[in-house]
Scaffold this active site. Structure first.
Site, PDB file in Angstrom:
ATOM      1  N   GLU A  64       3.853 -13.357 -30.130  1.00  0.00           N
ATOM      2  CA  GLU A  64       2.550 -13.297 -29.465  1.00  0.00           C
ATOM      3  C   GLU A  64       1.669 -14.500 -29.784  1.00  0.00           C
ATOM      4  O   GLU A  64       1.014 -15.042 -28.905  1.00  0.00           O
ATOM      5  CB  GLU A  64       1.806 -12.014 -29.843  1.00  0.00           C
ATOM      6  CG  GLU A  64       2.415 -10.748 -29.288  1.00  0.00           C
ATOM      7  CD  GLU A  64       2.232 -10.579 -27.791  1.00  0.00           C
ATOM      8  OE1 GLU A  64       1.355 -11.217 -27.201  1.00  0.00           O
ATOM      9  OE2 GLU A  64       2.986  -9.779 -27.212  1.00  0.00           O
ATOM     10  N   ASP A  81      -6.256 -12.132 -23.935  1.00  0.00           N
ATOM     11  CA  ASP A  81      -5.592 -11.655 -25.149  1.00  0.00           C
ATOM     12  C   ASP A  81      -6.014 -12.558 -26.295  1.00  0.00           C
ATOM     13  O   ASP A  81      -6.029 -13.782 -26.131  1.00  0.00           O
ATOM     14  CB  ASP A  81      -4.067 -11.737 -25.007  1.00  0.00           C
ATOM     15  CG  ASP A  81      -3.512 -10.881 -23.893  1.00  0.00           C
ATOM     16  OD1 ASP A  81      -4.135  -9.864 -23.557  1.00  0.00           O
ATOM     17  OD2 ASP A  81      -2.439 -11.229 -23.368  1.00  0.00           O
TER      18      ASP A  81
END
Length: 137
Positions: A64, A81
């Site tokens: 991520e 995000d």
């Protein structure tokens, strides 16, 4: 003929340059919500919560954010995000008072909530498949 070759080479060079400048999570994905880079030890961050698989947590965080606790990515749907676990802006109100969870502690608390919302699995992270952790703790 030389003009065609030069045009082709220019096109290939332009395409290569564009490919190199496409933002990725680990380079803040074109947004500055958390500002800059702040790399942390992923294993240490994951170990702050014992309710999940440490290997899955580390794999997810690596994929991520590459360990950048200030990683930020603008998504095509307009959401953002952020952080080590790339917590989506649609979740910030439920886990961080509506603020982006840019520091490791607040991102961890949000990640734990998202993990729990996924019935204590990693299935709510798009990278879970690559880590073999979609149904895992």
């Amino acid at each position: 003929m030389n003009t065609l070759l030069l045009s082709l080479l220019a096109f290939v060079a332009l395409a290569a340059a564009e490919e190199l400048t496409v933002p990725h999570n680990e380079t803040n994905g074109g947004c500055s919500t958390c500002g800059g880079s702040a790399y942390v030890d992923i294993a240490s961050a994951c170990s702050r919560y014992s309710g999940w698989s440490q290997s899955c947590c580390q794999c997810i965080a690596k994929h991520e954010s590459s360990g950048n606790s200030h990683a930020c990515n603008k998504n095509t749907n307009g959401s953002t995000d952020v952080g080590l676990w790339q917590v989506n802006s649609m979740n910030w109100a439920s886990c961080n008072g509506g603020n982006p969870p840019c520091d490791v502690s607040s991102n961890l608390q949000c990640a734990i909530k998202v993990f729990q919302w996924g019935h204590n699995t990693w299935k709510l992270w798009s990278t879970c498949g690559g880590c073999g952790c979609c149904g895992s703790k």
